[in-house]
Design an enzyme around this catalytic site. Structure first.
Site, PDB file in Angstrom:
ATOM      1  N   LYS A 137     -21.167-101.798 -30.621  1.00 38.54           N
ATOM      2  CA  LYS A 137     -20.913-100.372 -30.365  1.00 38.54           C
ATOM      3  C   LYS A 137     -19.992-100.166 -29.165  1.00 38.54           C
ATOM      4  O   LYS A 137     -19.054 -99.373 -29.211  1.00 38.54           O
ATOM      5  CB  LYS A 137     -22.231 -99.639 -30.102  1.00 38.54           C
ATOM      6  CG  LYS A 137     -23.182 -99.560 -31.260  1.00 38.54           C
ATOM      7  CD  LYS A 137     -24.409 -98.737 -30.903  1.00 38.54           C
ATOM      8  CE  LYS A 137     -25.302 -99.402 -29.882  1.00 38.54           C
ATOM      9  NZ  LYS A 137     -25.992-100.600 -30.378  1.00 38.54           N
ATOM     10  N   THR A 138     -20.308-100.863 -28.077  1.00 39.25           N
ATOM     11  CA  THR A 138     -19.519-100.661 -26.861  1.00 39.25           C
ATOM     12  C   THR A 138     -18.078-101.099 -27.077  1.00 39.25           C
ATOM     13  O   THR A 138     -17.136-100.380 -26.715  1.00 39.25           O
ATOM     14  CB  THR A 138     -20.133-101.440 -25.684  1.00 39.25           C
ATOM     15  OG1 THR A 138     -21.443-100.931 -25.427  1.00 39.25           O
ATOM     16  CG2 THR A 138     -19.294-101.282 -24.436  1.00 39.25           C
ATOM     17  N   GLU A 180     -20.384 -93.704 -27.761  1.00 40.73           N
ATOM     18  CA  GLU A 180     -21.207 -94.808 -28.224  1.00 40.73           C
ATOM     19  C   GLU A 180     -22.582 -94.248 -28.544  1.00 40.73           C
ATOM     20  O   GLU A 180     -23.239 -93.676 -27.670  1.00 40.73           O
ATOM     21  CB  GLU A 180     -21.291 -95.885 -27.157  1.00 40.73           C
ATOM     22  CG  GLU A 180     -22.196 -97.040 -27.543  1.00 40.73           C
ATOM     23  CD  GLU A 180     -22.272 -98.120 -26.486  1.00 40.73           C
ATOM     24  OE1 GLU A 180     -23.235 -98.921 -26.547  1.00 40.73           O
ATOM     25  OE2 GLU A 180     -21.399 -98.163 -25.597  1.00 40.73           O
TER      26      GLU A 180
END
Length: 483
Positions: A137-138, A180
């Site tokens: 995600k990051t 995010e």
């Protein structure tokens, strides 16, 4: 510890930032809270915040006009009308108790972030993009923020770690707003994002979701809230989410797939040292990807990011060029230095799959050297639930030093400790031993040599060890008379 929200955070109706009144952030120095407090202050909101200890983040907030407090006390809520907390804040926190007694609006940080995505009165709504998934995600949200920034689209973004290119984890531009979206506590369902991304889906955070089936269903709901969702079907779990959404005929969500048999797909993937390249095929024709970040997983992240940007209207060739300049985000295979031919990296990997891809990437990059992993397990429940999988992943290192479990929000679980992972790694054919946290530097400096790669791995304070290892290697080298 009992959270004010329970195991999973329910979505709440959002209020425009301009209507929230003064806002108080509890745990304002945290990596997830500090950027929000700063963005709120930047919009002219009167902001205050507290944390249990002082930090560089609190100092930065003070420099930006935020009233900050060290420690928690009821009177620090002041005249706030809205109080923002994270899932890690206990229900008996004195500031939470005071806010409840006064009937104040108490929001989870996801609601505070969601409100930033909403337009002000009379303003045009901008596109919200929420990046979800068990892993990546990051990096993927960071790639999108970098793409839009590189293309001059003035993005807003809040991601889990600062971008290497800008040094910032958040910005409040006028263009698309990238977030995010954290699924761990269910808060990813809060965001008003019409364009969504699913990088992959694999059971995790079962302390909150209880079963893998409930966890997967959360992603189905996440997808169905979007007008369009880009899904990496190269991942089996994400592919099942795509199939489920398609089968539910009442869903109006448009699905764009990336992976074998999808709308877009990768070919000719190649890892080169600590970089990677591939060709992405799809409606825009073959697009060459050449990345400065390692691992097949980052090629998949980049493909999903490119497709998402193109879905938003960006030119595919320009997006690929922008991705070539992406140098990662903090704590994602972050280099900390090279001393005497020993390279030291730090990575947030704290799930078996994350360890697997990170250690595979290190194996490619290290050449003839050795990979030394320093791993700090994160959460007793995760250590217990995935002990065998952790061992198999850690066995990819030539040597693995496992230190004690970082408890985070949990209380210890009897008979769950680092020895579980040491034993499982050995059963998988790996070389592992337990090392006390304070002895990691000495242990590493004694065992490494030129050509080796050292990785500090985990979601806790193991990250502090990477610069200490570099300094330890420097001192050792100087003591041996080699500058």
């Amino acid at each position: 510890m009992s959270s004010i929200f329970g195991a999973l955070v329910p979505p709440v109706p959002l209020v425009p930032v301009s209507d929230l009144g003064p806002v108080h952030f509890i745990a304002a120095g945290g990596a997830g809270m500090a950027p929000l407090a700063e963005l709120y202050a930047g919009r002219g909101v009167r902001v205050s915040g507290s944390d249990r200890s002082d930090s560089a983040n609190l100092a930065r907030l003070r420099d930006r006009g935020v009233t900050t407090f060290v420690g928690h006390a009821a009177e620090q809520v002041g005249d706030a009308e809205t109080v923002v907390v994270s899932s890690a804040i206990a229900a008996d926190n004195p500031e939470v108790v005071a806010a409840r007694e006064r009937g104040l609006r108490i929001w989870h940080r996801s609601a505070a972030l969601g409100a930033l995505m909403e337009p002000a009165a009379g303003a045009e709504r901008r596109v919200g993009i929420a990046v979800g998934g068990t892993h990546g995600k990051t990096t993927t949200s960071g790639m999108l923020a970098h793409i839009f920034w590189s293309l001059g689209m003035d993005p807003g973004f809040v991601v889990g770690a600062p971008l290497a290119t800008t040094g910032e984890a958040a910005a409040d531009g006028t263009g698309p707003f990238v977030v995010e979206a954290d699924e761990s506590d269910g808060s990813f369902l809060q965001y008003p994002a019409e364009l969504r991304v699913i990088t992959n889906v694999e059971a995790d955070h079962l302390d909150n979701w209880k079963t893998p089936e409930a966890y997967a269903e959360g992603f189905v709901e996440f997808a169905e809230k979007a007008s369009c969702v880009v899904i990496n079907i190269a991942d089996a779990g994400a592919a099942r989410i795509a199939a489920t959404v398609v089968e539910q005929k009442e869903s109006s969500t448009r699905i764009v797939t990336v992976g074998p048999g999808g709308d877009w797909w990768l070919e000719d993937e190649c890892l080169e040292g600590f970089g990677s390249r591939a060709t992405l095929h799809g409606p825009a024709g073959p697009i060459r990807l050449a990345l400065q970040v390692p691992g097949l997983h980052n090629l998949h992240n980049a493909a999903v990011a490119l497709v998402t940007a193109v879905t938003h209207g960006a030119d595919a060739t320009r997006v690929a060029e922008a991705l070539g300049g992406f140098r990662g985000t903090a704590r994602r295979f972050t280099p900390h230095g090279e001393i005497g031919g020993v390279r030291v990296f730090d990575d947030y990997a704290h799930h078996p799959t994350e360890l697997d891809v990170t250690l595979h990437a290190a194996r490619v990059g290290v050449g003839d050297g050795r990979v030394v992993a320093c791993f700090q397990p994160h959460l007793y429940s995760r250590t217990r639930d995935f002990a065998e999988e952790f061992g198999e992943a850690l066995a990819l290192a030539d040597e693995c030093l496992v230190t004690d479990v970082f408890a985070a929000r949990e209380e210890p679980i009897p008979e769950v400790d680092a020895s579980l992972l040491v034993d499982s790694c050995r059963r998988a054919g790996g070389v592992a031993r337990w090392v006390p946290y304070d002895e990691i530097v000495a242990s590493v400096t004694e065992m490494v040599g030129p050509g080796d790669v050292v990785l500090t791995l985990g979601a806790g304070d193991i990250t502090q060890m990477a610069p200490r290892i570099v300094e330890g290697l420097r001192r050792t080298r100087e003591s041996h008379g080699r500058a």
